[in-house]
Design a protein around this motif. Structure first.
Motif, PDB file in Angstrom:
ATOM      1  N   SER A  24      -6.217  -1.787  -2.244  1.00  0.00           N
ATOM      2  CA  SER A  24      -5.282  -2.891  -1.993  1.00  0.00           C
ATOM      3  C   SER A  24      -4.754  -3.399  -3.326  1.00  0.00           C
ATOM      4  O   SER A  24      -5.238  -3.013  -4.401  1.00  0.00           O
ATOM      5  CB  SER A  24      -5.974  -4.020  -1.227  1.00  0.00           C
ATOM      6  OG  SER A  24      -6.997  -4.614  -2.022  1.00  0.00           O
ATOM      7  N   GLN A  25      -3.780  -4.290  -3.250  1.00  0.00           N
ATOM      8  CA  GLN A  25      -3.246  -4.884  -4.469  1.00  0.00           C
ATOM      9  C   GLN A  25      -4.292  -5.756  -5.156  1.00  0.00           C
ATOM     10  O   GLN A  25      -4.348  -5.809  -6.393  1.00  0.00           O
ATOM     11  CB  GLN A  25      -2.001  -5.719  -4.139  1.00  0.00           C
ATOM     12  CG  GLN A  25      -1.320  -6.311  -5.361  1.00  0.00           C
ATOM     13  CD  GLN A  25      -0.026  -7.009  -5.011  1.00  0.00           C
ATOM     14  OE1 GLN A  25       0.303  -7.188  -3.844  1.00  0.00           O
ATOM     15  NE2 GLN A  25       0.729  -7.407  -6.024  1.00  0.00           N
ATOM     16  N   ASN A  35      -0.917  -1.398  -4.491  1.00  0.00           N
ATOM     17  CA  ASN A  35      -2.268  -0.887  -4.734  1.00  0.00           C
ATOM     18  C   ASN A  35      -2.314   0.169  -5.836  1.00  0.00           C
ATOM     19  O   ASN A  35      -3.321   0.843  -6.006  1.00  0.00           O
ATOM     20  CB  ASN A  35      -2.833  -0.279  -3.439  1.00  0.00           C
ATOM     21  CG  ASN A  35      -2.088   0.993  -3.034  1.00  0.00           C
ATOM     22  OD1 ASN A  35      -0.869   1.052  -3.130  1.00  0.00           O
ATOM     23  ND2 ASN A  35      -2.827   2.003  -2.592  1.00  0.00           N
ATOM     24  N   ARG A  79       0.841  -1.196   0.000  1.00  0.00           N
ATOM     25  CA  ARG A  79       0.000   0.000   0.000  1.00  0.00           C
ATOM     26  C   ARG A  79       0.878   1.250   0.000  1.00  0.00           C
ATOM     27  O   ARG A  79       1.754   1.406   0.850  1.00  0.00           O
ATOM     28  CB  ARG A  79      -0.932   0.005   1.209  1.00  0.00           C
ATOM     29  CG  ARG A  79      -1.847   1.206   1.262  1.00  0.00           C
ATOM     30  CD  ARG A  79      -2.790   1.128   2.452  1.00  0.00           C
ATOM     31  NE  ARG A  79      -3.610   2.324   2.554  1.00  0.00           N
ATOM     32  CZ  ARG A  79      -4.717   2.537   1.866  1.00  0.00           C
ATOM     33  NH1 ARG A  79      -5.136   1.611   1.015  1.00  0.00           N
ATOM     34  NH2 ARG A  79      -5.398   3.640   2.002  1.00  0.00           N
ATOM     35  N   SER A 137      -4.800   4.690  -7.988  1.00  0.00           N
ATOM     36  CA  SER A 137      -4.630   4.145  -6.644  1.00  0.00           C
ATOM     37  C   SER A 137      -5.905   3.450  -6.194  1.00  0.00           C
ATOM     38  O   SER A 137      -7.016   4.001  -6.357  1.00  0.00           O
ATOM     39  CB  SER A 137      -4.263   5.266  -5.661  1.00  0.00           C
ATOM     40  OG  SER A 137      -4.167   4.763  -4.349  1.00  0.00           O
TER      41      SER A 137
END
Length: 329
Positions: free
Chosen positions: A238-239, A299, A115, A235
């Motif tokens: 989370s990933q 992210n 993040r 953005s």
């Protein structure tokens, strides 16, 4: 038989014969007999001394010559030496990359499950000198003041709040950059602004809404060689939420103005950055007039588009992609 040996001769015989080497030895202190063998040994020693002096002088001369040559080669710039100048291959001159300062209590992406806590605008690659940029790293943009106008979905940078610093090259203002070659806007935009650049914007918009895109930033410039570069960062929370957008673009992403189709680019031999996934696409051509890179770093999903009717230089494309990856890693 009568022994006629005198007492002096008897004493001499008792001491033994005197050898020439003992007489000629300087440590004995007995004068040399002056025989031809003694003269030959003395001449041989003299020749050895002269040879030693000559070899010593040769070593000193070689050492001095080598030191002088090394200083002559290393002192000037490499590009000033005949035959060693590096030909221009299209790479740009960027200021030193500076990682943004994190908010209090926040950690780097490697320690926070990928993040990014920094302002997304500070993670954009700065403008190179070839596009009117400066070698002085730009100051980090300030946060927008409460009640500031929201960014539009057209892809243009939002206006800065009063008293805030512009994200344009250091030492210049956004209204009048130094020696402008092309527009170099940078700032926050809406997440949906990216959909205007691609075919099938509906599916991209659905992914943005489904995964709750939280922020977006863009930087653009046009270099003196005519190559236009656009960098967009998206953005997510989370990933896991950022990955679907990256996966969609790397598989089927095609700019809306491309008429000849898009093919997968070759990334073999690239200096990939740890923690950043990379995929490239390009419009067919030699060299391609459009090159696109997709980055996934925690992210954040990044899209780098470089266009030039004469062809986008490979070295410049790799340089921009690698440096942007470094800022996101």
């Amino acid at each position: 038989m009568t022994d006629s040996t005198t007492p002096q001769e008897t004493a001499a015989l008792a001491e033994g014969p005197v050898l020439p080497e003992e007489i000629d030895d300087p440590a004995v202190g007995v004068p040399s007999t002056g025989t031809p063998a003694d003269g030959e040994r003395t001449a041989r020693r003299a020749r050895r001394r002269r040879a030693a002096v000559r070899w010593g002088a040769a070593v000193v001369v070689c050492a001095l010559a080598g030191t002088g040559t090394a200083l002559a080669v290393t002192a000037p710039e490499r590009t000033d030496l005949p035959g060693l100048a590096t030909p221009k291959d299209g790479r740009y001159t960027f200021p030193a990359l500076v990682l943004p300062q994190l908010p209090s209590g926040q950690s780097v992406p490697r320690e926070s499950k990928g993040r990014h806590a920094a302002d997304l605008r500070t993670l954009l690659l700065p403008v190179p000198v070839e596009a009117g940029g400066s070698l002085v790293p730009a100051a980090a943009p300030s946060a927008p003041a409460p009640g500031a106008p929201a960014p539009s979905a057209s892809g243009s940078a939002s206006p800065s709040a009063p008293g805030s610093t512009s994200a344009s090259p250091a030492g210049t203002s956004s209204a009048s950059p130094v020696a402008p070659v092309g527009p170099t806007p940078a700032g926050r935009v809406s997440c949906e602004a990216i959909t205007a650049d691609w075919k099938d914007p509906g599916s991209l918009r659905a992914l943005l809404l489904q995964n709750a895109c939280r922020d977006a930033a863009v930087r653009e410039w046009t270099a003196a060689d005519g190559t236009r570069t656009q960098i967009r960062l998206l953005s997510f929370g989370s990933q896991a939420e950022a990955w679907p957008m990256f996966d969609k673009l790397r598989r089927t992403g095609e700019p809306k103005d491309s008429s000849g189709g898009v093919q997968t680019g070759d990334t073999q031999g690239w200096d990939t950055v740890f923690g950043v996934d990379l995929a490239t696409r390009e419009v067919p051509g030699a060299p391609p007039a459009t090159r696109i890179a997709f980055l996934s770093a925690g992210n954040v999903t990044g899209v780098i588009t470089m266009t030039n009717p004469k062809g986008v230089p490979t070295a410049a494309f790799r340089q921009v992609v690698t440096l942007q990856s470094d800022l996101l890693a």
